[in-house]
Design an enzyme around this catalytic site. Structure first.
Site, PDB file in Angstrom:
ATOM      1  N   LYS A 119      -5.875  -3.696   8.445  1.00  0.00           N
ATOM      2  CA  LYS A 119      -5.307  -4.743   7.585  1.00  0.00           C
ATOM      3  C   LYS A 119      -4.850  -5.938   8.424  1.00  0.00           C
ATOM      4  CE  LYS A 119      -4.257  -1.437   3.990  1.00  0.00           C
ATOM      5  NZ  LYS A 119      -3.322  -0.516   3.344  1.00  0.00           N
ATOM      6  N   GLN A 147       2.856   0.741   3.951  1.00  0.00           N
ATOM      7  CA  GLN A 147       1.755   1.707   3.993  1.00  0.00           C
ATOM      8  C   GLN A 147       2.227   3.078   3.488  1.00  0.00           C
ATOM      9  OE1 GLN A 147      -1.542   0.979   4.877  1.00  0.00           O
ATOM     10  NE2 GLN A 147      -1.898   3.033   4.084  1.00  0.00           N
ATOM     11  N   ASP A 193       0.162  -5.205  -2.968  1.00  0.00           N
ATOM     12  CA  ASP A 193      -0.573  -4.004  -3.372  1.00  0.00           C
ATOM     13  C   ASP A 193      -0.645  -3.874  -4.890  1.00  0.00           C
ATOM     14  OD1 ASP A 193      -1.805  -2.454  -1.447  1.00  0.00           O
ATOM     15  OD2 ASP A 193       0.041  -1.435  -0.832  1.00  0.00           O
TER      16      ASP A 193
END
Ligand code: NDP
Length: 281
Positions: free
Chosen positions: A53, A97, A120
């Site tokens: 990422k 994460q 997200d």
């Protein structure tokens, strides 16, 4: 033989689009979009994901920050870090994460992220907005799946789509996005009585289970579009999906490989979502 949907090439084109946008945004707003990624602990798979990422953020030329916190970080400390980032006007996107260590509540952490920085799209307000059809940040993996299906050129409208898996991060949002594209959607899961009877009817089959070979050639309608979200390690330790790629390729019309299918799209969509968050603010 199925056409391969090349997620790697498609995701690269998206990242290049984002890359071209960054100088324009910087010229207009006086700074670059900034993504902050937080990882707690040493989970090896998570380490790879966050590295990819951050690498993608560097590739497109946006600002990125990687915060590595130790496994034993108290929940309160992580929440305080998120509050600081929420208040930081230079930070546009915050991604924590998953999975988190057992002593930390994922729900609490996700909902602590400001809705407009939730790259997200997991915040309860973003999820609610998605389901009632309001503007929202759409979760990256489901958004990538829809992009891959559209890349085949098939018209989703009126097609029967079967989604195998009903998680909050993949199965359910993919199903909602397919519904938004006017597909007729069936969601299957571990208690589904006859999975094969359903998958055999699917014009579009999205599989997000997390088990090797859940879908085999005898379960797929000839010509179907098959999107394999799964990321598993097989007996030889090689990365594989949920779909028996070799067998299903003989039957399907279109299929995503693993690796090189949904995975890179997730990251490309994260770059797009960071731009969306930047513009929202
Ligand atoms: P979850 O474990 O949260 O959900 C799995 C789903 O599969 C559940 O709904 C479960 O049903 C269902 N299921 C389990 N066994 C069967 C079965 N035999 N038949 C039908 N359904 C079954 O997983 P996620 O949704 O988080 O992830 C799924 C996969 O996608 C994983 O391999 C993950 O690594 C991968 N993934 C890949 C991403 C990418 O970027 N490529 C991003 C996110 C995930 P029930 O609800 O009844 O338990």
């Amino acid at each position: 033989m199925a056409n391969i949907i090349d997620g790697k090439a498609i995701s690269l084109a998206i990242k290049d689009e984002v890359k071209a946008q960054i100088p324009e945004l910087e010229a207009k707003y006086g700074r670059k979009p900034c993504l902050c990624v937080i990882i707690v602990g040493e989970n090896p798979a998570s380490q790879v994901y966050v590295r990819n990422k951050v690498k993608a953020a560097e590739y497109v030329g946006m600002k990125s920050m990687l915060l590595r916190l130790p496994e034993e970080t108290p929940e309160a400390d992580l929440l305080a870090t998120i509050q600081k980032l929420n208040a930081d006007s230079e930070v546009d996107g915050i991604l924590v994460q998953l999975p988190l260590p057992k002593h930390i509540s994922e729900d609490k952490v996700i909902d602590a992220i400001a809705k407009e920085k939730d790259v997200d799209g997991f915040h309860v307000l973003n999820v609610g907005s998605l389901w009632i059809g309001d503007k929202c940040i759409v979760p990256c993996t489901p958004k990538g799946c829809i992009h891959l299906i559209k890349s085949t050129g098939i018209d989703i409208k009126g097609k029967l789509a079967v989604v195998v898996g009903r998680s909050n991060i993949v199965g359910k949002p993919v199903a909602k996005l397919l519904l938004d594209e006017n597909a007729t959607v069936v969601i299957a899961h571990s208690r589904t009585a006859d999975l094969k009877a359903l998958t055999l009817q699917a014009d579009i089959l999205v599989v997000a289970v997390g088990k090797e070979n859940v879908v085999t050639a005898d379960m797929v309608k000839p010509g179907a579009v098959v999107i394999d979200v799964g990321m598993n390690r097989n007996a030889e330790g090689k990365l594989c999906g949920d779909v028996d790629f070799a067998g299903v390729s003989e039957v399907a019309g279109w299929i995503t490989p693993v690796p090189g299918g949904v995975g890179p799209m997730t990251i490309a969509m994260l770059m797009k979502n960071t731009i969306e968050c930047f513009l929202l603010r």
